[in-house]
Write an enzyme that holds these catalytic residues in place. Sequence first.
Site, PDB file in Angstrom:
ATOM      1  CB  THR A  74      54.570  20.583  29.494  1.00 15.20           C
ATOM      2  OG1 THR A  74      53.844  19.366  29.350  1.00 15.20           O
ATOM      3  CG2 THR A  74      55.310  20.582  30.809  1.00 15.20           C
ATOM      4  CG  ASP A 145      47.718  17.578  26.380  1.00 12.11           C
ATOM      5  OD1 ASP A 145      48.088  17.317  27.532  1.00 12.11           O
ATOM      6  OD2 ASP A 145      48.130  16.972  25.365  1.00 12.11           O
ATOM      7  CB  SER A 146      50.231  19.133  21.580  1.00  8.52           C
ATOM      8  OG  SER A 146      50.924  17.996  22.004  1.00  8.52           O
ATOM      9  CB  SER A 147      47.082  14.640  23.177  1.00  8.96           C
ATOM     10  OG  SER A 147      48.371  14.418  23.654  1.00  8.96           O
ATOM     11  CB  THR A 177      56.615  17.737  23.792  1.00 11.98           C
ATOM     12  OG1 THR A 177      56.021  16.950  24.831  1.00 11.98           O
ATOM     13  CG2 THR A 177      57.376  18.895  24.377  1.00 11.98           C
ATOM     14  CG  ASP A 178      52.277  14.426  24.325  1.00 13.64           C
ATOM     15  OD1 ASP A 178      53.471  14.232  24.647  1.00 13.64           O
ATOM     16  OD2 ASP A 178      51.330  14.319  25.129  1.00 13.64           O
TER      17      ASP A 178
HETATM   18  N1  ASP Z   1      50.781  16.476  26.897  1.00 11.38           N
HETATM   19  C1  ASP Z   1      51.599  17.632  26.707  1.00 11.38           C
HETATM   20  C2  ASP Z   1      51.270  18.198  25.347  1.00 11.38           C
HETATM   21  O1  ASP Z   1      51.705  17.698  24.340  1.00 11.38           O
HETATM   22  C3  ASP Z   1      53.027  17.290  26.831  1.00 11.38           C
HETATM   23  C4  ASP Z   1      53.981  18.428  26.678  1.00 11.38           C
HETATM   24  O2  ASP Z   1      53.655  19.562  26.446  1.00 11.38           O
HETATM   25  O3  ASP Z   1      55.165  18.166  26.781  1.00 11.38           O
HETATM   26  O4  ASP Z   1      50.565  19.184  25.270  1.00 11.38           O
END
Ligand code: ASP
Length: 647
Positions: A74, A145-147, A177-178
């Site tokens: 994000t 996206d970290s997922s 953040t994920d």
């Molecule tokens: N889905 C995003 C990720 O982990 C969420 C984030 O960055 O906060 O890449």
Amino acid sequence: MSTETNETIAGDNSSENQPKLGINSWKPLEHLGDSLSPKNGSNNANMRRNASFGNMLPSTTKESKVRVIYTGGTIGMMRNESNVLIPIPNALVKMIRKYPNMHDQAYAEKRFGTAAGMAPLILPFIDGIPNRVVYTITEYNPLLDSSNMTTDDWVHIAKDIHQSYEFFDAFVVLHGTDTLAYTASALSFMLENLGKTVIITGSQIPIFDTRTDGKDNFTTALSIAGNYVIPEVCVLFGNKLMRGNRTIKVSCDDLNAFDSPNNVPIGRIGINYEIDYRLIFRPCNISRFVVHADMDVNVGLLRLFPSITSSTFRAFLAPPMKGVVLQSFGSGNIPSNRKDILEEIRAASERGVIIVNCTQCSNGSVAEIYDTGKVLKALGVVPGYDMTPEAAVTKLSYVLGKRDWTLEYKKQVMQSNIRGELTAESPLMEDYDLIEAVARSLHLSSPAELSQLGATLFPAMLNAAVLAGDIKKINSLKAYGADLSGVNHDNRTALHIACHEGNLPIVNLLLQHGVSVHIRDRYDRTPLMEAVSVDHHEIIQLLLSCGAHLTGSMRAIGEQLCSAAARGSLLRLQSFQLAGADLAQVDHSGRTALHVAALHGHVEIVEYLVKNYDDINGKDKLGLTALQYAKMIEHEEVIKLFGDGSS
Ligand code: ASP
């Protein structure tokens, strides 16, 4: 993830079509006068390591270099025409250049002149923070996206840090953040004997959105990375700097999205940064920084719930599974009346699957308080104490990737504290008697006063003990709670002093206690430079084996080489060479040590340098070669040393 990396330091006009540059993107600096003189071609490590902007600096300004690795998430996203958040390749650097609270264009122009648009970014001045942070952003392609991240992406980040380790003072990783806590945990294990600060951060709101938390997280991470040596993989989020392998994501919408439930944060971020040095976990091996990239992916997390079936267990523990984190109830309990489950656990354990018992609770540790907990140990399950699931599973992946370790040793490591990731036994209370006695006589009593007193007294006492060569006293100061890594008012550590004193046993002791080899004192000197300044080759070698390397301006090193050559000090030249310097480095007049030695008629040095130079015909700024200097002073013996092929 793609292995492509865009080094995005290009200027606004070119960044739309970002060139794919490697670390050589620092090249614009070469046009600025501190040109690099490679000894063995452009990939020469010595050449790059010493790349510096020293000659462009006002003498009072200290700078540190931080490499930012932007993986996605994000934090870097922007809104498209439909107001949807998406990662836009190559847009981050371009935008940051327009934000005066993230990039100091005036300083960049003063510093890099016309090349400023292509130059690294500069964090604006922050009151009370000594070093200006010069940073470059490496953007991954594609941005993720970290997922969607996998073990391969952790390896990519780890290798990028490794590849540029000596060229930067610290590293900041921008990440979604994920799965950030997984990456932080994994990197903490993969980066072995880490001596520099690595901070991972991200944000809940994109960095260019009005209400962003990303700008604070990013600039705080940069300024801490560029100003503190915290040899750990940390997570900076909201108002906390945490040990990476202790963090978990606790909220999808709170701006303080991460917590470190079983470990006090290393730092609190308020108007000031309050970093607690005593909480820093330091590598205590005399070994260089290396990356362990061989992570085993046959690991998993199995969360227990009432009535879980034995077939679930059987399927989960079946080959190729090699390691499982069993998330048990409360303080490590499983239903001890479920013989079917216990049998599956025993069978897997006997097959060599490592099963680690961690609690489902975010707070607290597994302990054998109840019979329902004891039963697991009898089945060969390893206690994971208070490790987070993220730390436990990535540690398993790391440990299983150590192909030459025995199963028994791997199990032992899983229950040992190797990176500060677990609390295996209750922490010992440090003995503060000495400080308390002084505090009583000064009528000081509050914890803040006591800690201030310790911070004032210990460095002075430690320095005195080092100067006196008193190992016993150093050990007892440590037992009294002194931080052996503490710095005095000149930002010098006990290691600087021990190196300058040439006291090998004390240098060894301090390194065994994790004192950093990378701290630069107020004059920008590292312990390695101290050892060079007293020509102590054993200490130089010991520091190098801990990952020390030369820092600062190459020209400054050139000056020192020339000065050693003028004085006739072959030993000093050898000390520099041992420390990793290129003996052919030029000074500000374009002269090498060979020019100077020839001019002064130092036969022994000329003989030595001629053997160590690839090219003995280099010209200084007057267009003269070393041989021409020898001819000017008509030194026949020196002239002969240049042989027939010289000019
Ligand atoms: N889905 C995003 C990720 O982990 C969420 C984030 O960055 O906060 O890449």
